[in-house]
Enzyme design. Sequence first.
Site, mmCIF file in Angstrom:
data_model
loop_
_atom_site.group_PDB
_atom_site.id
_atom_site.type_symbol
_atom_site.label_atom_id
_atom_site.label_comp_id
_atom_site.label_asym_id
_atom_site.label_seq_id
_atom_site.Cartn_x
_atom_site.Cartn_y
_atom_site.Cartn_z
ATOM 1 N N GLU A 161 -7.734 -5.240 -0.742
ATOM 2 C CA GLU A 161 -8.247 -6.037 -1.860
ATOM 3 C C GLU A 161 -8.237 -7.541 -1.566
ATOM 4 O OE1 GLU A 161 -8.412 -4.297 -5.461
ATOM 5 O OE2 GLU A 161 -8.988 -2.864 -3.956
ATOM 6 N N HIS A 163 0.841 -1.195 0.000
ATOM 7 C CA HIS A 163 0.000 0.000 0.000
ATOM 8 C C HIS A 163 0.873 1.239 0.000
ATOM 9 C CE1 HIS A 163 -3.098 2.904 1.085
ATOM 10 N NE2 HIS A 163 -3.919 2.034 0.518
#
Length: 369
Positions: free
Chosen positions: A311, A258
């Site tokens: 996700e 991320h």
Amino acid sequence: MLEAPSGLKGLIVARTQLGAVRGRQGYFHYRGHDAARLARARNLEEVWTLQIDGALPPEVEVLAPGPMRALPPSVLEVVDIVSQGPGGPLDTLRSGLLALAAAEDRGPLLDRDPDQRRHDAIRLAAVVPTILARHHRLSTGMDPREPDPNLSHAADYLRMLVGDVPDDAAVDAVQRYLVATVDHGFNASTFTARVVASTGADMAGSMVAAISALSGPLHGGAPSRALTMIEEIGDPAAARDWVRLRLEKGQKIMGFGHAVYRTTDPRAVLLRETAQELGGDLVELASGIESEILAALAEWRPGRRIVTNVEYWAAVVLELAGVPRAMFTPTFDVSRAIGWTAHILEEVSVGRIIRPSARYVGPEPGPST
Ligand code: ACO
């Protein structure tokens, strides 16, 4: 003139009261309320109310988007034509929102008073599940389902997608996902929505611009790819070799890493817990594979903490809740539409056009002719 860093990274370009992300702490909030905690304790309508009206019920009356999910016949016609063409769900969503705005004669936000703008915000975010679910059913040869104003937003979306009233566990899981993805800092689609809104343009146009930004592979992500990866690996014992092979080829491991979070992505923590509550073989497999992938990534980039992102576990939760795989990324639009419309309202209230400059780096201009 100040020169901004590439990609505007690290540059503050707006002020917002809607929320923020604290990457180092693994924390994000909506209007000062811990977003992961909201996802565990509050429903989507309550969080929607927080973002549009500024406070949580019962402090203010909870929004009731149910009756606003229905589409007029002229818009259904547009949605049905586009759904049966070669385009995907986001093509239908963009067409449907613009058709609705035209049918209901919404003008530029600059010309609408605050009550009308608020109404536009709720109406246009409310129809997103209706358009997406209708697209899914028509494009896969199934009869569409009309919205049911008596169901919650999450339950009705799932019902319109799968055709029957889903069980409570599936609705709760999807609702948690939706609450956790309403807003997330000043990402590309939120920025896009605010740039368009800053010109005083209409609500639907600002949302369509944001949907287009989210549709890009670098932003909207592809949770379905994370699920395909879990299935392809098939056994935690095979995960490290599978990952090493991809990393050696310079490929990305979907659902990991991320730009902002360094300790944990709180959305991944929330959705892992949600998946574990749902239980089953897929959760066991995903959990075993996650540990092996994290270990392989740590070996590959020691000292650079690459975390599981939203996700990975979103993919597992949506799969277990019965959301069709092709609708994983579009489901993101159901919740983020709420976030965008809140940002659009905030931007219009600023009343100042966003108009930066570019440095010209081409050949020197010739003598004027
Ligand atoms: N697979 C392989 N390499 C990775 C991954 C990954 N999943 N995550 C990070 N890296 C690499 C980066 O490319 C970078 O390599 P470099 O030093 O050679 O340039 C290094 O690890 C450090 O990266 P970070 O600075 O921690 O993260 P960055 O901001 O560069 O990338 C991103 C973040 C784009 C999300 C990346 O992690 C990625 O591509 N992940 C896979 C795709 C994915 O899951 N996307 C969904 C993100 S969540 C969301 O958008 C809603």
